[in-house]
Design an enzyme around this catalytic site. Structure first.
Site, mmCIF file in Angstrom:
data_model
loop_
_atom_site.group_PDB
_atom_site.id
_atom_site.type_symbol
_atom_site.label_atom_id
_atom_site.label_comp_id
_atom_site.label_asym_id
_atom_site.label_seq_id
_atom_site.Cartn_x
_atom_site.Cartn_y
_atom_site.Cartn_z
ATOM 1 N N ASP A 79 2.781 11.428 7.898
ATOM 2 C CA ASP A 79 3.506 11.718 6.866
ATOM 3 C C ASP A 79 2.379 11.827 5.571
ATOM 4 O O ASP A 79 2.677 12.217 4.509
ATOM 5 C CB ASP A 79 4.820 10.763 6.256
ATOM 6 C CG ASP A 79 4.118 9.228 6.344
ATOM 7 O OD1 ASP A 79 2.915 9.151 6.445
ATOM 8 O OD2 ASP A 79 4.879 8.452 6.091
ATOM 9 N N SER A 80 1.268 11.700 5.785
ATOM 10 C CA SER A 80 0.207 11.853 4.909
ATOM 11 C C SER A 80 0.292 13.271 4.603
ATOM 12 O O SER A 80 -0.239 13.703 3.473
ATOM 13 C CB SER A 80 -1.136 11.793 5.314
ATOM 14 O OG SER A 80 -1.422 12.187 6.773
ATOM 15 N N ASP A 115 5.342 11.256 12.772
ATOM 16 C CA ASP A 115 5.862 9.864 11.736
ATOM 17 C C ASP A 115 7.471 10.131 11.484
ATOM 18 O O ASP A 115 7.813 11.288 10.798
ATOM 19 C CB ASP A 115 4.943 9.920 10.402
ATOM 20 C CG ASP A 115 3.949 9.090 10.488
ATOM 21 O OD1 ASP A 115 3.672 8.154 11.481
ATOM 22 O OD2 ASP A 115 2.975 9.253 9.715
ATOM 23 N N LYS A 160 6.413 7.432 15.474
ATOM 24 C CA LYS A 160 5.794 6.061 14.682
ATOM 25 C C LYS A 160 6.556 5.904 13.395
ATOM 26 O O LYS A 160 7.020 6.526 12.854
ATOM 27 C CB LYS A 160 4.339 6.292 14.305
ATOM 28 C CG LYS A 160 3.756 5.676 13.374
ATOM 29 C CD LYS A 160 2.091 5.848 13.490
ATOM 30 C CE LYS A 160 1.405 6.739 12.414
ATOM 31 N NZ LYS A 160 1.678 6.134 10.912
ATOM 32 N N GLU A 196 6.745 2.364 10.224
ATOM 33 C CA GLU A 196 5.869 1.377 9.545
ATOM 34 C C GLU A 196 6.346 0.361 9.587
ATOM 35 O O GLU A 196 7.672 0.243 9.164
ATOM 36 C CB GLU A 196 5.392 1.983 7.982
ATOM 37 C CG GLU A 196 4.566 3.025 8.099
ATOM 38 C CD GLU A 196 3.941 3.506 6.732
ATOM 39 O OE1 GLU A 196 4.323 2.784 5.708
ATOM 40 O OE2 GLU A 196 3.520 4.657 6.418
ATOM 41 N N GLU A 252 -3.805 -0.352 10.021
ATOM 42 C CA GLU A 252 -4.540 0.658 8.764
ATOM 43 C C GLU A 252 -5.014 -0.677 7.569
ATOM 44 O O GLU A 252 -4.313 -1.440 7.396
ATOM 45 C CB GLU A 252 -3.164 1.412 8.068
ATOM 46 C CG GLU A 252 -4.147 2.067 6.788
ATOM 47 C CD GLU A 252 -3.113 3.217 6.401
ATOM 48 O OE1 GLU A 252 -1.948 3.704 7.024
ATOM 49 O OE2 GLU A 252 -3.642 4.004 5.445
HETATM 50 O O1 KIV Z 1 0.480 9.636 7.847
HETATM 51 C C1 KIV Z 1 -0.587 9.237 8.512
HETATM 52 O O2 KIV Z 1 -1.550 10.225 8.492
HETATM 53 C C2 KIV Z 1 -0.959 8.320 9.100
HETATM 54 C C3 KIV Z 1 -2.688 7.820 9.320
HETATM 55 C C4 KIV Z 1 -3.140 7.555 8.071
HETATM 56 C C5 KIV Z 1 -2.514 6.763 10.282
HETATM 57 O O3 KIV Z 1 -0.192 7.471 8.945
#
Ligand code: KIV
Length: 255
Positions: free
Chosen positions: A44-45, A83, A111, A113, A180
């Site tokens: 989600d970056s 994510d 994934k 958090e 992280e």
């Molecule tokens: O969203 C993302 O790119 C991530 C990485 C920083 C692990 O979760």
């Protein structure tokens, strides 16, 4: 190079370390896959490095579906992890519903958090037959509550919490856990204590693998780069050079 998530325990035991990168679109995913990256994360970056949002909390399921589908169209071999975005896993039922949507796009795993507090959601996802990757340490989706991006594992209380989170995710059946921005010794300690593969970002070299946000690797997002990310190219510089050359050519300076 990894061809299936089932190879993760073997790689943890015997190496080599996992090389993981993010992708958000078809051409990047296809290039990463062809180059032999082990796992591709549709992170989600996306919100920050592609969509220009201030943080990841504005990323929606619709955005993740759009980009996960594009990435999966470009990948033939690597497992794709997608994510679950902010506020998409508030209950176990919601977590399963949204995980299924990402798997339908072609992702191999999802994934989210959090650690101990997320175990009901994690169990529900795994019970639904969906491979799961955890994410502990600095949690970008909690940046507003935390008041910034802060390194974790500096106090004994934080260390205890990180270890409890990692063990809870491991026991629930996570195949891997992203660590992280964690003090390197703590990340190494966690890596030795759990069965799941650890994938570090800003957590030192003692994890089972490393993940980077691909624009940080390529130097294609020059406005912000975390201090631990070593660029291996200057795509922003090369893009601007090519664009200036094109402008000059069109405007006759080179004719
Ligand atoms: O969203 C993302 O790119 C991530 C990485 C920083 C692990 O979760």
């Amino acid at each position: 190079m990894l061809t299936s998530l089932s190879e993760l325990p073997g790689r943890k035991a015997h190496g080599p370390k996992l090389a993981v990168l993010t992708a958000y679109d078809y051409p990047a995913a296809r290039m990463l896959d062809d180059a032999g990256v082990d796992l591709i994360l549709v992170g989600d970056s996306l919100g920050m490095v592609v969509l220009g949002l201030p943080d990841t909390t504005g990323v929606t399921m619709e955005m993740m579906i759009h980009h996960t589908s594009a990435v999966c169209r470009g990948v033939k071999r690597a497992a794709v992890i997608a994510d679950l975005p902010f506020a998409s896993y508030r209950t176990p039922e919601e977590a399963v519903l949204h995980s299924k949507r990402l798997i339908e796009c072609g992702a191999s795993a999802v994934k989210l958090e959090g650690g101990v507090a997320m175990i009901p959601q994690v169990r529900a996802i795994i019970d639904a037959g969906i491979p799961f990757v955890g994410h502990i340490g600095m949690l970008p989706q909690s940046v507003k509550e935390e008041g910034g991006y802060k390194k974790k594992g500096k106090t004994s209380e934080q260390i205890e919490r990180l270890i409890a989170d990692a063990q809870a995710l491991d026991q629930a059946g996570a195949v891997a856990i992203v660590l992280e921005s964690i003090v390197p010794d703590v990340a190494t300690q966690i890596t030795r204590q759990i069965k799941a593969s650890t994938i570090g970002i800003g957590a030192g070299s003692g994890t089972d693998g490393q993940v980077l946000v691909t624009p940080d690797l390529l130097g294609s997002f020059p406005w912000f780069r975390p201090p631990f990310a070593k660029p291996h190219a200057d795509v922003a510089g090369e893009t601007q050079r090519a664009v200036r050359e094109y402008i000059a050519e069109v405007q006759g300076a080179l004719s």
